[in-house]
Design a protein around this motif. Structure first.
Motif, PDB file in Angstrom:
ATOM      1  N   TYR A   1       0.784  -1.226   0.000  1.00  0.00           N
ATOM      2  CA  TYR A   1       0.000   0.000   0.000  1.00  0.00           C
ATOM      3  C   TYR A   1       0.827   1.293   0.000  1.00  0.00           C
ATOM      4  CZ  TYR A   1      -3.875  -3.097   1.130  1.00  0.00           C
ATOM      5  OH  TYR A   1      -4.811  -4.101   1.098  1.00  0.00           O
ATOM      6  N   MET A   2       2.119   1.199   0.305  1.00  0.00           N
ATOM      7  CA  MET A   2       2.882   2.430   0.456  1.00  0.00           C
ATOM      8  C   MET A   2       4.155   2.464  -0.389  1.00  0.00           C
ATOM      9  SD  MET A   2       2.275   2.997   4.543  1.00  0.00           S
ATOM     10  CE  MET A   2       2.952   4.629   4.519  1.00  0.00           C
ATOM     11  N   ASN A   3       4.246   1.534  -1.310  1.00  0.00           N
ATOM     12  CA  ASN A   3       5.366   1.532  -2.249  1.00  0.00           C
ATOM     13  C   ASN A   3       6.721   1.497  -1.540  1.00  0.00           C
ATOM     14  OD1 ASN A   3       6.283   1.426  -4.898  1.00  0.00           O
ATOM     15  ND2 ASN A   3       6.608   3.640  -5.006  1.00  0.00           N
ATOM     16  N   ILE A   4       6.764   0.811  -0.402  1.00  0.00           N
ATOM     17  CA  ILE A   4       8.013   0.624   0.330  1.00  0.00           C
ATOM     18  C   ILE A   4       8.450  -0.817   0.076  1.00  0.00           C
ATOM     19  CG2 ILE A   4       9.110   0.594   2.600  1.00  0.00           C
ATOM     20  CD1 ILE A   4       6.995   2.616   3.489  1.00  0.00           C
ATOM     21  N   ASN A   5       9.314  -0.989  -0.882  1.00  0.00           N
ATOM     22  CA  ASN A   5       9.665  -2.330  -1.342  1.00  0.00           C
ATOM     23  C   ASN A   5      10.704  -2.975  -0.443  1.00  0.00           C
ATOM     24  OD1 ASN A   5      10.126  -4.673  -2.695  1.00  0.00           O
ATOM     25  ND2 ASN A   5      10.710  -3.732  -4.639  1.00  0.00           N
ATOM     26  N   LYS A   6      10.236  -3.900   0.397  1.00  0.00           N
ATOM     27  CA  LYS A   6      11.133  -4.628   1.283  1.00  0.00           C
ATOM     28  C   LYS A   6      11.016  -6.140   1.069  1.00  0.00           C
ATOM     29  CE  LYS A   6      12.987  -1.123   3.259  1.00  0.00           C
ATOM     30  NZ  LYS A   6      14.435  -0.882   3.076  1.00  0.00           N
ATOM     31  N   GLN A   7      10.670  -6.525  -0.182  1.00  0.00           N
ATOM     32  CA  GLN A   7      10.470  -7.937  -0.454  1.00  0.00           C
ATOM     33  C   GLN A   7      11.761  -8.730  -0.302  1.00  0.00           C
ATOM     34  OE1 GLN A   7       7.363  -9.324  -0.911  1.00  0.00           O
ATOM     35  NE2 GLN A   7       8.588 -11.143  -0.485  1.00  0.00           N
ATOM     36  N   ASN A   8      12.879  -8.154  -0.723  1.00  0.00           N
ATOM     37  CA  ASN A   8      14.167  -8.851  -0.580  1.00  0.00           C
ATOM     38  C   ASN A   8      14.488  -9.108   0.894  1.00  0.00           C
ATOM     39  OD1 ASN A   8      14.677  -9.012  -3.323  1.00  0.00           O
ATOM     40  ND2 ASN A   8      15.820  -7.087  -3.389  1.00  0.00           N
ATOM     41  N   LEU A   9      14.179  -8.116   1.723  1.00  0.00           N
ATOM     42  CA  LEU A   9      14.385  -8.283   3.161  1.00  0.00           C
ATOM     43  C   LEU A   9      13.473  -9.368   3.707  1.00  0.00           C
ATOM     44  CD1 LEU A   9      15.449  -7.472   5.944  1.00  0.00           C
ATOM     45  CD2 LEU A   9      13.748  -5.626   5.986  1.00  0.00           C
ATOM     46  N   LEU A  10      12.215  -9.348   3.310  1.00  0.00           N
ATOM     47  CA  LEU A  10      11.258 -10.354   3.768  1.00  0.00           C
ATOM     48  C   LEU A  10      11.707 -11.765   3.398  1.00  0.00           C
ATOM     49  CD1 LEU A  10       7.953  -8.477   2.965  1.00  0.00           C
ATOM     50  CD2 LEU A  10       8.527  -9.421   5.189  1.00  0.00           C
ATOM     51  N   ASN A  11      12.294 -11.898   2.213  1.00  0.00           N
ATOM     52  CA  ASN A  11      12.756 -13.213   1.758  1.00  0.00           C
ATOM     53  C   ASN A  11      13.892 -13.750   2.618  1.00  0.00           C
ATOM     54  OD1 ASN A  11      10.900 -13.112  -0.312  1.00  0.00           O
ATOM     55  ND2 ASN A  11      12.354 -12.358  -1.833  1.00  0.00           N
ATOM     56  N   LYS A  12      14.652 -12.853   3.228  1.00  0.00           N
ATOM     57  CA  LYS A  12      15.810 -13.271   4.031  1.00  0.00           C
ATOM     58  C   LYS A  12      15.482 -13.441   5.515  1.00  0.00           C
ATOM     59  CE  LYS A  12      18.974 -10.824   0.914  1.00  0.00           C
ATOM     60  NZ  LYS A  12      19.871  -9.632   0.769  1.00  0.00           N
ATOM     61  N   MET A  13      14.374 -12.877   5.949  1.00  0.00           N
ATOM     62  CA  MET A  13      13.997 -12.962   7.359  1.00  0.00           C
ATOM     63  C   MET A  13      13.541 -14.377   7.706  1.00  0.00           C
ATOM     64  SD  MET A  13      12.021  -9.276   7.587  1.00  0.00           S
ATOM     65  CE  MET A  13      11.006  -9.740   8.984  1.00  0.00           C
ATOM     66  N   THR A  14      13.888 -14.840   8.894  1.00  0.00           N
ATOM     67  CA  THR A  14      13.507 -16.189   9.327  1.00  0.00           C
ATOM     68  C   THR A  14      12.837 -16.123  10.687  1.00  0.00           C
ATOM     69  OG1 THR A  14      15.708 -16.501  10.311  1.00  0.00           O
ATOM     70  CG2 THR A  14      15.375 -17.308   8.049  1.00  0.00           C
ATOM     71  N   ASN A  15      12.029 -17.116  10.976  1.00  0.00           N
ATOM     72  CA  ASN A  15      11.322 -17.126  12.254  1.00  0.00           C
ATOM     73  C   ASN A  15      12.222 -17.635  13.374  1.00  0.00           C
ATOM     74  OD1 ASN A  15      11.473 -19.813  11.681  1.00  0.00           O
ATOM     75  ND2 ASN A  15       9.274 -20.184  11.658  1.00  0.00           N
ATOM     76  N   PHE A  16      11.686 -17.627  14.578  1.00  0.00           N
ATOM     77  CA  PHE A  16      12.439 -18.079  15.748  1.00  0.00           C
ATOM     78  C   PHE A  16      12.362 -19.606  15.857  1.00  0.00           C
ATOM     79  CE2 PHE A  16      11.304 -13.717  16.688  1.00  0.00           C
ATOM     80  CZ  PHE A  16      12.424 -13.208  17.313  1.00  0.00           C
ATOM     81  N   THR A  17      13.456 -20.208  16.223  1.00  0.00           N
ATOM     82  CA  THR A  17      13.490 -21.653  16.447  1.00  0.00           C
ATOM     83  C   THR A  17      14.272 -21.954  17.715  1.00  0.00           C
ATOM     84  OG1 THR A  17      15.503 -21.896  15.101  1.00  0.00           O
ATOM     85  CG2 THR A  17      13.389 -22.209  13.982  1.00  0.00           C
ATOM     86  N   ASN A  18      13.897 -23.032  18.370  1.00  0.00           N
ATOM     87  CA  ASN A  18      14.629 -23.502  19.547  1.00  0.00           C
ATOM     88  C   ASN A  18      14.429 -25.007  19.657  1.00  0.00           C
ATOM     89  OD1 ASN A  18      15.853 -24.032  21.959  1.00  0.00           O
ATOM     90  ND2 ASN A  18      14.607 -22.648  23.190  1.00  0.00           N
ATOM     91  N   PRO A  19      15.328 -25.783  19.046  1.00  0.00           N
ATOM     92  CA  PRO A  19      15.168 -27.248  19.036  1.00  0.00           C
ATOM     93  C   PRO A  19      15.240 -27.874  20.419  1.00  0.00           C
ATOM     94  CG  PRO A  19      17.333 -26.598  18.215  1.00  0.00           C
ATOM     95  CD  PRO A  19      16.533 -25.338  18.342  1.00  0.00           C
ATOM     96  N   ASN A  20      15.796 -27.135  21.387  1.00  0.00           N
ATOM     97  CA  ASN A  20      15.943 -27.688  22.740  1.00  0.00           C
ATOM     98  C   ASN A  20      14.754 -27.375  23.646  1.00  0.00           C
ATOM     99  OD1 ASN A  20      18.593 -28.674  22.183  1.00  0.00           O
ATOM    100  ND2 ASN A  20      19.405 -26.616  22.479  1.00  0.00           N
TER     101      ASN A  20
END
Length: 362
Positions: free
Chosen positions: A141-160
């Motif tokens: 909606y605001m022409n702020i292109n952060k798709q490349n950043l979104l593609n590199k972002m990852t969620n939180f994980t904790n296998p332990n």
């Protein structure tokens, strides 16, 4: 600018003023929209689009967050909006960053800050979900292109991390719990949670119009929330469409207590069936319920469980009585059977063993 209603069609439109690329003042009357909130949303998007060039240069993450919240407010239930706003404190480390400079390093630094908090991985990812939502909103909606950043972002994980055990009362534990309760209002309330599997807000919202004491039919068509800022309580539709349901209870103790409670409530001046079952002109307060539950657990020498765990207890009771997954799903008001299975699959251990044995017998 305000929105207006067309007198003939009863539909909604917005009128706004803006400057074109040459600095000329312009007026725009939009097309007609069925809903007022659609016209408001469309005006907001139009104004953002017209001001993008200037906006892109100076907008910070905080500006984008505020705009995102206002946009969501038009789309979601008020409880969902309040839930979104409650997460604002988690994004404060990002507020000063201009969106044109927002990079992966900022996200990773933010992630480290969140990781320092004593949150479950599920809760961290719930916070992360709305960060992605803000950036996707900026993209769309605001022409702020952060798709490349979104593609590199990852969620939180904790296998332990060990998955928290789902707590619930067995029938014997519940009998101990309820045996120390000498207030009929609270006794019937906790019985309603345990035997009928209602969510807390659904039970708080029940009026006498919703209960047929002769047949045991209970209509669930609303919920109470006390999480709206500045409001003592607010009545809302249930959590999902499937949460609108009618259940039936034949539990003699619950029905007897409800009948006795109804007789007592009829003595109240100006009593009516539209009054709350658990309360009167006001529903039982959430903090009052919580404190009463804690006290009863302590006095009965049983483990402390959450109010929502009474719902899990009901599911366990139904499973142990051999109820089908379809019946349990409808009884609890889940949106589909997959939700029920995902939540309670570990409780079907005996049924899985039976199936395995049947296959072995073949």
């Amino acid at each position: 600018m305000p929105v207006y209603q067309d007198k003939k069609t009863k539909k909604w439109y917005y009128r706004t003023y803006y400057k074109d690329l040459y600095g000329n003042n312009k007026q725009r009357n939009s097309k007609l929209y069925e809903l007022k909130k659609e016209a408001i949303s469309a005006e907001q998007q139009f104004n953002l689009k017209m001001n993008n060039e200037q906006f892109e240069e100076d907008i910070t993450f905080y500006d984008l967050w505020i705009s995102f919240c206002e946009f969501e407010k038009l789309k979601v239930k008020i409880t969902s909006y309040e839930s979104i706003k409650s997460k604002e404190k988690h994004y404060e480390p990002l507020f000063h960053i201009k969106m044109k400079n927002f990079e992966l390093k900022h996200f990773n630094q933010w992630k480290e800050i969140i990781n320092q908090e004593n949150y479950s991985t599920t809760h961290k990812n719930n916070i992360y979900k709305y960060l992605r939502g803000v950036l996707n909103y900026g993209n769309k909606y605001m022409n702020i292109n952060k798709q490349n950043l979104l593609n590199k972002m990852t969620n939180f994980t904790n296998p332990n991390e060990l998955k928290k055990e789902m707590l619930f009362f067995t029938y014997d534990e519940f009998k101990k719990f309820i045996s120390v309760e000498n207030n009929l209002n609270f006794k019937a309330f906790f019985e309603m949670l345990y035997f009928c599997g209602l969510r807390q807000g659904e039970a708080q919202a029940l009026t006498w119009n919703d209960i047929n004491l002769q047949t045991g039919y209970i209509t669930i068509n609303k919920t109470v929330t006390t999480k709206i800022k500045g409001e003592r309580y607010v009545i809302l539709p249930p959590k999902t469409k499937s949460s609108n349901r009618v259940i039936v209870t034949k539990n003699k103790e619950l029905l007897s207590d409800l009948q006795q409670l109804y007789s007592e409530k009829q003595k109240i001046v100006n009593f009516s069936n539209s009054m709350f079952v658990f309360g009167d002109i006001y529903p039982l307060a959430t903090t009052t319920i919580q404190n009463r539950k804690n006290l009863n657990c302590k006095n009965a020498c049983v483990k402390q469980i959450r109010i929502h765990d009474f719902r899990h207890s009901c599911a366990s009771l139904l499973i142990n009585q051999g109820a089908s997954i379809t019946l349990i799903s409808k009884y609890l008001g889940h949106s589909d059977k997959a939700t029920t299975l995902n939540t309670y699959s570990h409780m079907f251990h005996n049924e899985l063993e039976t199936i395995a044995q049947s296959l072995e017998n073949l």
